[in-house]
Design an enzyme around this catalytic site. Structure first.
Site, PDB file in Angstrom:
ATOM      1  N   ASP A  62       0.923  -1.355   0.186  1.00  0.00           N
ATOM      2  CA  ASP A  62       0.087  -0.060   0.000  1.00  0.00           C
ATOM      3  C   ASP A  62       0.810   1.374  -0.066  1.00  0.00           C
ATOM      4  O   ASP A  62       1.828   1.142   0.404  1.00  0.00           O
ATOM      5  CB  ASP A  62      -0.747   0.109   1.320  1.00  0.00           C
ATOM      6  CG  ASP A  62      -2.065  -0.570   1.143  1.00  0.00           C
ATOM      7  OD1 ASP A  62      -2.536  -0.916   0.203  1.00  0.00           O
ATOM      8  OD2 ASP A  62      -2.618  -0.628   1.994  1.00  0.00           O
TER       9      ASP A  62
ATOM     10  N   LYS B  34      -0.816   2.837  -5.696  1.00  0.00           N
ATOM     11  CA  LYS B  34      -0.234   3.784  -6.786  1.00  0.00           C
ATOM     12  C   LYS B  34      -1.413   4.491  -7.264  1.00  0.00           C
ATOM     13  O   LYS B  34      -2.636   3.875  -7.682  1.00  0.00           O
ATOM     14  CB  LYS B  34       0.658   2.918  -7.811  1.00  0.00           C
ATOM     15  CG  LYS B  34       1.622   4.120  -8.361  1.00  0.00           C
ATOM     16  CD  LYS B  34       2.633   3.299  -9.270  1.00  0.00           C
ATOM     17  CE  LYS B  34       3.997   3.544  -8.868  1.00  0.00           C
ATOM     18  NZ  LYS B  34       4.795   2.667  -9.799  1.00  0.00           N
TER      19      LYS B  34
ATOM     20  N   MET C 265      -8.199   9.021   9.276  1.00  0.00           N
ATOM     21  CA  MET C 265      -8.743   9.610   7.982  1.00  0.00           C
ATOM     22  C   MET C 265      -9.714  10.756   8.072  1.00  0.00           C
ATOM     23  O   MET C 265     -10.776  11.003   7.697  1.00  0.00           O
ATOM     24  CB  MET C 265      -9.609   8.571   7.322  1.00  0.00           C
ATOM     25  CG  MET C 265      -8.802   7.258   6.721  1.00  0.00           C
ATOM     26  SD  MET C 265      -9.911   5.889   6.234  1.00  0.00           S
ATOM     27  CE  MET C 265     -10.283   5.145   7.556  1.00  0.00           C
TER      28      MET C 265
HETATM   29  N1  SAH Z   1      -4.480   0.391   9.128  1.00  0.00           N
HETATM   30  C1  SAH Z   1      -4.037   1.598   9.536  1.00  0.00           C
HETATM   31  C2  SAH Z   1      -5.155   2.708   9.050  1.00  0.00           C
HETATM   32  C3  SAH Z   1      -5.430   2.835   7.689  1.00  0.00           C
HETATM   33  S1  SAH Z   1      -6.772   4.035   7.443  1.00  0.00           S
HETATM   34  C4  SAH Z   1      -3.509   1.751  10.762  1.00  0.00           C
HETATM   35  O1  SAH Z   1      -3.800   0.754  11.780  1.00  0.00           O
HETATM   36  O2  SAH Z   1      -2.952   2.680  11.331  1.00  0.00           O
HETATM   37  C5  SAH Z   1      -5.584   5.457   6.961  1.00  0.00           C
HETATM   38  C6  SAH Z   1      -5.370   6.468   8.065  1.00  0.00           C
HETATM   39  O3  SAH Z   1      -4.443   6.150   9.189  1.00  0.00           O
HETATM   40  C7  SAH Z   1      -4.942   7.665   7.677  1.00  0.00           C
HETATM   41  O4  SAH Z   1      -5.928   8.532   7.182  1.00  0.00           O
HETATM   42  C8  SAH Z   1      -4.349   8.235   8.893  1.00  0.00           C
HETATM   43  O5  SAH Z   1      -5.415   8.711   9.779  1.00  0.00           O
HETATM   44  C9  SAH Z   1      -3.908   6.992   9.672  1.00  0.00           C
HETATM   45  N2  SAH Z   1      -2.578   7.114   9.728  1.00  0.00           N
HETATM   46  C10 SAH Z   1      -1.725   5.943   9.140  1.00  0.00           C
HETATM   47  N3  SAH Z   1      -0.358   5.911   9.101  1.00  0.00           N
HETATM   48  C11 SAH Z   1      -0.333   7.199   9.931  1.00  0.00           C
HETATM   49  C12 SAH Z   1       0.847   7.806  10.435  1.00  0.00           C
HETATM   50  N4  SAH Z   1       2.115   7.390  10.167  1.00  0.00           N
HETATM   51  N5  SAH Z   1       0.656   9.070  10.950  1.00  0.00           N
HETATM   52  C13 SAH Z   1      -0.503   9.514  11.183  1.00  0.00           C
HETATM   53  N6  SAH Z   1      -1.787   8.791  10.762  1.00  0.00           N
HETATM   54  C14 SAH Z   1      -1.431   7.776  10.125  1.00  0.00           C
END
Ligand code: SAH
Length: 509
Positions: free
Chosen positions: A41, A63, A177
């Site tokens: 991803d 992508k 998100m």
């Molecule tokens: N499965 C992922 C979440 C996916 S949804 C998890 O457990 O982290 C995607 C959202 O995750 C983004 O919109 C953001 O809100 C958050 N996110 C993912 N990586 C991030 C990071 N490094 N810093 C801040 N927010 C993050």
């Protein structure tokens, strides 16, 4: 079990965590190491992608190709088809695969087709981002629950969140998100009775080198997010635990926090520089850029090995040279009796240590570890006409031999290996170079300068600032027109001190 996985095909749904390789689980790392194909991803960091062994197929489904991401059902199909070929499929997802990661959806088709799978949890950004900003999501003085909420909304539709219920819990609220929905979140919470002075925070790129945070109150949140131009990926945290960030933020206080740096090295040698820089908070792009090729089997080399009795001194300028030399000696059935008449030189303590492992103490080590100083030291310890064999790379410093010849020593080269540019990492570095205004690059030898320059097509030195370990390295950087500085001493730790100095100066400016 292992065999079964191979025959039937197998899918490991692996959580990659929020960013760097350090926050990936061991189990996840094991799967990456034995994958046939990795489907990943947008949120998976380059540091983790670098762990995928070369030759393993990589499918990027994050992508934005022609504005369309690969759709969810297409991803599901890719996983199924790859597994049906009997392959070990690793599906790498940011954070945890089951926390707003659609992991559940991706398993559905596999389950229907009896494809075996495993889910490897990852550290979710909902927990990691606050941790890296010094915000404990629970704390007995503040709350007794934590809630993870998606603030994803369909276009032109209001947020489907039960704000009354959330406010009623009194717990810490973590929204994923949510960057484009801040206004809706703030309005919803205020309307549900939360006070506007409740602490709130937004953390962008949490647990990554470029993490940014805003810590404020619910009432000020929207304005702050807009002012600071916070972008996705970011988590929004609402709850009084956010007030602890000032005190507990350990991450943004690291001396090299926010610095991006490329560390060049030989492909088969992972030095300590990268890990030390990461410890200090820097984002390190590892750049293997030189490979070595043995010349041991060449006739010229073989015949010299049979003439060692003609020499007085054997001089080594690298660890690699020592290893190649002694391996070949053993292969030829020779032993220490063939060397007992010789004196030994080594360019520095590392080379001398490897030589000692082979049973030979170095008679000559210069005080400064380079070719010119080695020549000077040898001159002190030898007489005119002394026969000196220099065992080293074809690309070694020519001055070593020249200085000896000038002083009437009989110095000959024995080139036991070639150093060549390794172009595998070049493509990635080129992209980084294109996107950055200035790029810091470390060089720990003249050959890494050479390899780096030669591995990048149409190399443009203007954006690069080199940090060189010593004089020869510096000289090569100068030859290629690379702006550079040099460490006070020719050691990795001294390079790190230099890097800190440079970074402090840029922060002040
Ligand atoms: N499965 C992922 C979440 C996916 S949804 C998890 O457990 O982290 C995607 C959202 O995750 C983004 O919109 C953001 O809100 C958050 N996110 C993912 N990586 C991030 C990071 N490094 N810093 C801040 N927010 C993050």
């Amino acid at each position: 079990m292992e065999k079964d996985k191979m025959q039937k095909g197998f899918v490991a749904l692996v959580g990659a965590g929020p960013g760097g390789a350090g926050l990936l689980t061991r189990r996840g790392g094991e799967y990456i190491a034995k994958a046939d194909v990795v489907v990943f991803d947008r949120l998976v960091s380059s540091e983790i992608l670098d762990m995928i062994p070369s030759g393993v197929e990589k499918i990027d489904v994050g992508k934005i190709a022609g504005f369309h991401k690969v759709g969810q059902s297409d991803i599901n199909t890719i996983l199924l088809e790859q597994a049906q070929k009997g392959r070990m499929v690793v599906r790498l997802k940011g954070g945890d695969p089951f926390v707003f990661g659609r992991g559940g959806e991706e398993l559905e088709l596999l389950e229907q087709h009896n494809i075996p799978f495993e889910v490897v949890p990852g550290i979710t950004s909902a927990i990691a981002a606050p941790s890296y900003a010094g915000i404990p999501v629970t704390h007995r003085d503040f709350c007794s629950s934590v809630h993870i909420i998606t603030a994803h909304q369909k276009e032109n539709e209001p947020l489907k969140i039960n704000f009354e219920a959330l406010v009623g819990t009194g717990g810490t609220l973590v929204f994923l998100m949510g960057v484009s929905a801040v206004q809706g979140i703030v309005n919803g919470l205020l309307a549900a009775g939360m006070t506007s002075n409740t602490a709130a925070a937004v953390i962008e790129n949490g647990a990554r080198y470029n993490q940014r945070k805003v810590v404020t109150s619910l009432g000020q949140l929207l304005e702050q997010v807009q002012q600071q131009r916070i972008k996705s990926p970011a988590v929004i945290i609402v709850g009084d635990v956010c007030s602890l960030s000032d005190k507990y933020d350990w991450f943004s206080k690291l001396p090299l926090h926010g610095m991006e740096i490329v560390v060049t090295r030989a492909t088969d040698k992972l030095g300590s520089l990268s890990s030390k820089l990461r410890e200090l908070g820097a984002s390190v792009q590892d750049c293997p850029c030189i490979v070595t090729a043995s010349r041991m089997q060449e006739d010229g080399v073989q015949s010299k090995l049979k003439e060692l009795h003609k020499y007085d001194w054997l001089v080594f300028t690298s660890v690699q040279g020592v290893q190649l030399f002694f391996d070949e000696m053993r292969a030829l059935g020779m032993d220490w009796r063939n060397l007992s008449h010789l004196k030994f030189g080594a360019v520095g303590p590392q080379t001398a240590a490897i030589l000692a492992q082979q049973g030979f103490v170095a008679d000559c080590i210069p005080e400064v570890f380079d070719g010119v100083h080695l020549a000077q030291s040898l001159l002190v310890q030898t007489e005119a006409q002394a026969k000196i064999l220099l065992v080293r790379a074809t690309q070694g410093n020519a001055l070593l031999r020249e200085k000896l010849l000038e002083a009437d020593r009989c110095a000959e080269d024995l080139f036991v290996y070639d150093i060549m540019p390794d172009t595998v990492a070049a493509e990635r570095i080129q992209t980084v170079l294109r996107d950055s205004e200035q790029m810091y690059v470390t060089f720990t030898s003249a050959s890494t300068v050479e390899g780096f320059v030669k591995s990048i097509p149409n190399f443009d030195a203007s954006k690069i600032k080199g940090i060189c370990i010593g004089e020869q390295t510096e000289q090569r950087a100068r030859e290629y027109g690379i702006a550079h500085c040099i460490a006070a001493q020719a050691t990795v730790d001294s390079m790190i001190e230099k890097i800190k100095e440079i970074y402090d100066a840029t922060k002040r400016a």
